[in-house]
Design an enzyme around this catalytic site. Structure first.
Site, PDB file in Angstrom:
ATOM      1  CD  GLU A  58      10.010  12.042  12.277  1.00 30.39           C
ATOM      2  OE1 GLU A  58       9.080  11.237  12.148  1.00 30.39           O
ATOM      3  OE2 GLU A  58      11.113  11.384  11.625  1.00 30.39           O
TER       4      GLU A  58
ATOM      5  CB  CYS B  33      12.923   8.691   8.728  1.00 29.92           C
ATOM      6  SG  CYS B  33      13.853   7.733   7.396  1.00 29.92           S
TER       7      CYS B  33
ATOM      8  CD  GLU C  54      12.801   4.099   8.756  1.00 28.12           C
ATOM      9  OE1 GLU C  54      12.785   4.919   9.719  1.00 28.12           O
ATOM     10  OE2 GLU C  54      13.124   4.211   7.596  1.00 28.12           O
TER      11      GLU C  54
ATOM     12  CE  LYS D 258      -1.860   2.660   3.163  1.00 31.35           C
ATOM     13  NZ  LYS D 258      -1.752   3.916   2.510  1.00 31.35           N
TER      14      LYS D 258
HETATM   15  P1  NAI Z   1       1.572   7.793   9.027  1.00 30.40           P
HETATM   16  O1  NAI Z   1       2.460   6.759   9.689  1.00 30.40           O
HETATM   17  O2  NAI Z   1       0.305   8.176   8.978  1.00 30.40           O
HETATM   18  O3  NAI Z   1       1.645   7.230   7.227  1.00 30.40           O
HETATM   19  C1  NAI Z   1       2.407   6.191   6.627  1.00 30.40           C
HETATM   20  C2  NAI Z   1       1.948   5.258   6.002  1.00 30.40           C
HETATM   21  O4  NAI Z   1       1.120   4.458   6.911  1.00 30.40           O
HETATM   22  C3  NAI Z   1       0.884   5.615   4.976  1.00 30.40           C
HETATM   23  O5  NAI Z   1       1.094   4.587   4.032  1.00 30.40           O
HETATM   24  C4  NAI Z   1      -0.423   5.632   5.834  1.00 30.40           C
HETATM   25  O6  NAI Z   1      -1.347   5.364   4.751  1.00 30.40           O
HETATM   26  C5  NAI Z   1      -0.368   4.437   6.445  1.00 30.40           C
HETATM   27  N1  NAI Z   1      -1.111   4.227   7.686  1.00 30.40           N
HETATM   28  C6  NAI Z   1      -1.685   5.261   8.288  1.00 30.40           C
HETATM   29  N2  NAI Z   1      -2.451   4.772   9.468  1.00 30.40           N
HETATM   30  C7  NAI Z   1      -2.376   3.545   9.282  1.00 30.40           C
HETATM   31  C8  NAI Z   1      -2.808   2.277  10.100  1.00 30.40           C
HETATM   32  N3  NAI Z   1      -3.769   2.475  11.090  1.00 30.40           N
HETATM   33  N4  NAI Z   1      -2.591   0.898   9.915  1.00 30.40           N
HETATM   34  C9  NAI Z   1      -1.880   0.769   8.865  1.00 30.40           C
HETATM   35  N5  NAI Z   1      -1.311   1.754   7.990  1.00 30.40           N
HETATM   36  C10 NAI Z   1      -1.566   3.160   8.424  1.00 30.40           C
HETATM   37  O7  NAI Z   1       2.452   9.167   8.404  1.00 30.40           O
HETATM   38  P2  NAI Z   1       1.686  10.707   8.302  1.00 30.40           P
HETATM   39  O8  NAI Z   1       0.657  11.010   8.877  1.00 30.40           O
HETATM   40  O9  NAI Z   1       1.944  10.587   6.810  1.00 30.40           O
HETATM   41  O10 NAI Z   1       3.060  11.305   8.493  1.00 30.40           O
HETATM   42  C11 NAI Z   1       3.132  12.065   9.984  1.00 30.40           C
HETATM   43  C12 NAI Z   1       4.337  12.039  10.601  1.00 30.40           C
HETATM   44  O11 NAI Z   1       5.065  10.946  10.469  1.00 30.40           O
HETATM   45  C13 NAI Z   1       5.519  12.916   9.790  1.00 30.40           C
HETATM   46  O12 NAI Z   1       5.247  14.243  10.340  1.00 30.40           O
HETATM   47  C14 NAI Z   1       6.902  12.247  10.213  1.00 30.40           C
HETATM   48  O13 NAI Z   1       7.038  12.809  11.576  1.00 30.40           O
HETATM   49  C15 NAI Z   1       6.261  10.774  10.425  1.00 30.40           C
HETATM   50  N6  NAI Z   1       6.886  10.093   9.257  1.00 30.40           N
HETATM   51  C16 NAI Z   1       8.041   9.086   9.255  1.00 30.40           C
HETATM   52  C17 NAI Z   1       8.366   8.613   8.274  1.00 30.40           C
HETATM   53  C18 NAI Z   1       9.540   7.799   7.915  1.00 30.40           C
HETATM   54  O14 NAI Z   1      10.042   7.723   7.156  1.00 30.40           O
HETATM   55  N7  NAI Z   1      10.017   6.940   9.184  1.00 30.40           N
HETATM   56  C19 NAI Z   1       7.552   8.603   6.954  1.00 30.40           C
HETATM   57  C20 NAI Z   1       6.359   9.472   6.800  1.00 30.40           C
HETATM   58  C21 NAI Z   1       6.169  10.311   8.002  1.00 30.40           C
END
Ligand code: NAI
Ligand code: MG
Length: 499
Positions: free
Chosen positions: A397, A300, A266, A190
């Site tokens: 972050e 990240c 991650e 996804k």
């Molecule tokens: P997020 O963690 O909500 O999204 C990342 C992925 O997880 C997306 O594909 C999303 O659709 C999916 N997701 C969301 N809720 C889920 C659930 N309940 N079950 C399974 N999958 C789910 O991150 P978001 O809201 O886009 O960004 C928020 C913060 O997260 C950012 O400001 C940053 O601090 C952090 N982040 C860290 C990343 C990294 O590379 N480790 C990448 C993106 C965001």
């Protein structure tokens, strides 16, 4: 000039060709017929409408994937044949670098010239790295104390669910999918709802390369629906997730509540970048800025806590501010631009609210702090000084171009401050002293330590954190092992009395 005051890009954006779910080798509508919009962060306007996968579509994709794993050719074919198909896929990516680069640039606001020169060619090379490993996966002959012949088999874990974020749509895609394919697994991925375009393009090329139907399914959709369905699925054998710590917890919880599938996470960080008095100052300034503004801070591994030793602090601060002021923010298709827009309105507002918080907490805003232009999601490179370690801008972050600058006296103090975080993803150290470098690299709790460099990513270098940055590696041969299961086989050598 456009309304931002930046030169309007003359770049011709390619038409978006793939907008449906990719299930069992075909592009299909979602069962509900639902769609969502993907947005151009330069303007806030809609680029395309994408089929929205929900639980029932995930169910279909998992069925296809299960069939492909339990009965299909992919896990059974000679590994060299899997490698040949993966190599072909990588070649096809090379032939479409500009088109894929444009998709990620318009979907995520990433710099087109960086994508074209570095990130998209790197995705093809990541596939090649794991293709090369596919026929070198083997277990060990063991040495039991008693009279047994024993060995291990490394087998593919089965059907894998991948959930990826929006900051590196292409690199995240291949860093999950390539080791998983090489291991002989089948999968459902996804992409993030903000950036579904390149993932669908990769799926199309995978089919052309000969990856059998059902092996790689790509289902765009939202986290709470499609993402959650992957984590709770009883027929998925493993989940690999990259994203926020908050959602990482949900992923683990859903895995625990369903079939106890193993997960790897991650989850971002608040990484320290530590500069000692003996550093090459120009190099240190350049690295420190890059460590936070690269990819608009949506990384990240961003080195967003910058600690500078007191002897060079004042000069460092002066040069860093000068450099940040000269940084060019604007249309990511313009080759002179160094920083594009934040990925979406939510991220843009989150970053601006952290900046306001930093001011209220009493940190000194040295430069930046405001949006750029009046359209799209552009933010100035922002530097705070007089930051205290317990301030929110030094703990959370931010995932934007915001630096928290701090001063230290001794190496002991630097180690203590570097580790004063709930995260442990990466760290950067700038020094000419081997002793200092060695002491720091052994004292910092992080998955990667970069010495006199930053963002030194390579396919053969394992990448992934500790503490609340998660666990499991997404690069190197370590990543291959995420998708392999160890089976021990034992047989007596003589007519053993134990059997
Ligand atoms: P997020 O963690 O909500 O999204 C990342 C992925 O997880 C997306 O594909 C999303 O659709 C999916 N997701 C969301 N809720 C889920 C659930 N309940 N079950 C399974 N999958 C789910 O991150 P978001 O809201 O886009 O960004 C928020 C913060 O997260 C950012 O400001 C940053 O601090 C952090 N982040 C860290 C990343 C990294 O590379 N480790 C990448 C993106 C965001
Ligand atoms: Mg988008």
């Amino acid at each position: 000039m456009n309304s931002n005051g930046y030169p309007a890009s003359s770049f011709k954006i390619p038409t978006v060709k793939f907008t449906k779910l990719f299930i069992n080798g075909h592009f299909v509508d979602s069962l509900s017929g639902g769609e969502f919009e993907t947005i151009d962060p330069r303007t806030g306007e809609v680029i395309a409408r994408i089929a929205e996968g929900t639980k029932e579509d995930i169910d279909l994709a998992v069925k296809a994937s299960r069939l492909a794993f339990d009965h299909g050719p992919w896990p059974r074919m000679p590994a060299v044949e899997r490698a040949r198909i993966m190599m072909k896929w990588a070649d096809l990516i090379d032939q479409h670098v500009e088109e894929i680069a444009a998709l990620d640039a318009i979907d995520a606001g990433k710099l087109y010239h960086m994508l074209k020169a570095i990130e998209i060619p790197a995705t093809a090379n990541t596939i090649r790295y794991y293709a090369g490993a596919a026929d070198k996966i083997h277990g060990e002959v063991l040495k039991p104390a008693r009279e047994f012949h024993a060995y291990t088999l490394l087998e593919p874990v089965g059907v894998v669910g991948h959930i990826i974020p929006w900051n590196f749509p292409s690199i995240m895609f291949v860093s999950k999918v390539s080791p998983c394919l090489a291991a002989g697994c089948t999968m459902v991925l996804k992409p993030a709802e903000q950036t579904p375009l390149s993932a669908l393009f990769y799926a199309h090329l995978a089919k052309l390369a000969g990856i059998p139907d059902g092996v790689l399914n790509v289902v765009p959709g939202f986290g709470a629906t499609a993402g959650a369905a992957i984590c709770s699925d009883m027929d998925i054998d493993k989940v690999s997730f990259t994203g926020s710590t908050e959602v990482g917890r949900e992923v683990m919880r859903a895995a625990a509540n369903s079939n106890l599938k193993p997960v790897s996470l991650e989850l971002g960080g608040k990484s320290p970048f530590i500069i000692f008095d003996d550093a090459d100052l120009d190099k240190a300034v350049e690295l420190a800025l890059m460590a936070v503004v690269y990819n608009k801070g949506e990384v990240c591994a961003a080195g967003s806590r910058v600690f500078v030793q007191e002897g060079i602090y004042d000069e460092f601060e002066k040069r860093l501010v000068e450099k940040a002021k000269a940084w060019v923010v604007g249309d990511p298709f313009d080759p002179n631009v160094q920083q594009g827009p934040q990925v979406d309105k939510k991220q843009f507002e989150k970053i601006l609210s952290y900046i306001e918080h930093g001011k209220r907490e009493g940190a000194t805003l040295l430069t930046g702090g405001k949006r750029v232009g009046n359209k799209g999601y552009y933010i100035e490179p922002t530097i705070f000084s007089n930051v205290k370690e317990d301030m929110l801008i030094a703990q959370d972050e931010i995932f934007g171009p915001v630096i928290a600058l701090m001063k230290f006296k001794t190496i002991e103090e630097a180690i203590k401050s570097a580790n004063n975080s709930r995260y442990g993803l990466v760290a950067g150290v700038v020094t000419k002293s081997l002793d200092t470098a060695n002491t720091m690299s052994r004292s910092i709790r992080a998955g990667v330590v970069w010495i006199n460099c930053y963002f030194a990513f390579e396919n053969d270098i394992p990448y992934g954190g500790c503490k609340m940055s998660g666990f499991g590696k997404d690069s190197g041969l370590e990543a291959l092992h995420k998708y392999l299961h160890v089976k021990s086989v034992v047989t007596p050598i003589y007519n053993s009395p134990w059997l």
